[in-house]
Design a protein around this motif. Sequence first.
Motif, PDB file in Angstrom:
ATOM      1  N   ALA A 117     -11.702   1.079 -10.635  1.00 47.94           N
ATOM      2  CA  ALA A 117     -12.973   0.918  -9.911  1.00 47.94           C
ATOM      3  C   ALA A 117     -14.161   0.759 -10.858  1.00 47.94           C
ATOM      4  N   ILE A 118     -14.015   1.232 -12.101  1.00 49.44           N
ATOM      5  CA  ILE A 118     -15.102   1.097 -13.088  1.00 49.44           C
ATOM      6  C   ILE A 118     -15.533  -0.357 -13.190  1.00 49.44           C
ATOM      7  N   HIS A 137     -17.259  11.272 -13.236  1.00 48.36           N
ATOM      8  CA  HIS A 137     -15.828  11.634 -13.267  1.00 48.36           C
ATOM      9  C   HIS A 137     -15.208  11.654 -11.879  1.00 48.36           C
ATOM     10  N   SER A 138     -15.965  12.138 -10.889  1.00 41.93           N
ATOM     11  CA  SER A 138     -15.378  12.255  -9.550  1.00 41.93           C
ATOM     12  C   SER A 138     -15.067  10.885  -8.953  1.00 41.93           C
ATOM     13  N   LYS A 139     -15.760   9.873  -9.419  1.00 38.58           N
ATOM     14  CA  LYS A 139     -15.526   8.523  -8.887  1.00 38.58           C
ATOM     15  C   LYS A 139     -14.606   7.680  -9.761  1.00 38.58           C
ATOM     16  N   TYR A 140     -14.747   7.869 -11.071  1.00 37.24           N
ATOM     17  CA  TYR A 140     -14.139   6.896 -11.981  1.00 37.24           C
ATOM     18  C   TYR A 140     -13.105   7.452 -12.962  1.00 37.24           C
ATOM     19  N   ARG A 141     -12.798   8.735 -12.811  1.00 34.19           N
ATOM     20  CA  ARG A 141     -11.798   9.325 -13.712  1.00 34.19           C
ATOM     21  C   ARG A 141     -10.706   9.962 -12.864  1.00 34.19           C
ATOM     22  N   LYS A 142      -9.469   9.722 -13.264  1.00 29.64           N
ATOM     23  CA  LYS A 142      -8.319  10.288 -12.541  1.00 29.64           C
ATOM     24  C   LYS A 142      -8.352  11.802 -12.552  1.00 29.64           C
TER      25      LYS A 142
END
Length: 155
Positions: free
Chosen positions: A103-104, A150-155
């Motif tokens: 998504a990034i 992080h909540s959006k773009y990190r596993k």
Amino acid sequence: MTVFKTKENGTLKKTVFVVALVALGSAALAHGGVRNEDVLARMEVMKAIGDQMKIIGAMAKGEAAFDAVAANDALTKIAAQSAQIEPSFETRADDPKSEALPAIWQDWEDFVQLASATETTAEGLIGTVSAQVDLGPALGKLGGTCKACHSKYRK
Ligand code: HEC
């Protein structure tokens, strides 16, 4: 007075806990076996930011002696490293060990905005830390910007 102090300590503990989660994550394991150089480079940027957060976090928890110069220096380094987020992620790179979500590159403008929020927040905090009690709020503000990405773009 005692009540106020307890409350303040409680808030600080909570903040420090949140920051510890953000800063530590799975960083200890993440680098092992990473082959892609661009992925490794961006992980190093993040790790450098995390290391500076740990310096401030240790002082906030009282594990390290309070040192205003060192705290403000850590904020300066976080601001500088945060400016590297955009260039280090710009070219899409993948690695099985990476925690970056695709998504990034789909929502690149949003990602860039979140990166600059960390940078401007860190920048705005430089010079504002003069006592140990300033650390909790500073970590809270800054940690919120890490978490937002992080909540959006990190596993
Ligand atoms: C704009 C998005 C964004 C912001 C802001 C951000 N991060 Fe990250 N961070 C990521 C992504 C994406 C990864 C996963 C990178 C990978 O594995 O390829 C990551 C990974 C990490 C890691 C693990 C690095 C490793 O060794 O693999 C740490 C530690 C970290 N971030 C700390 C922080 C801290 C602390 C902040 C705030 C001061 C922060 N990050 C702000 C996106 C961001």
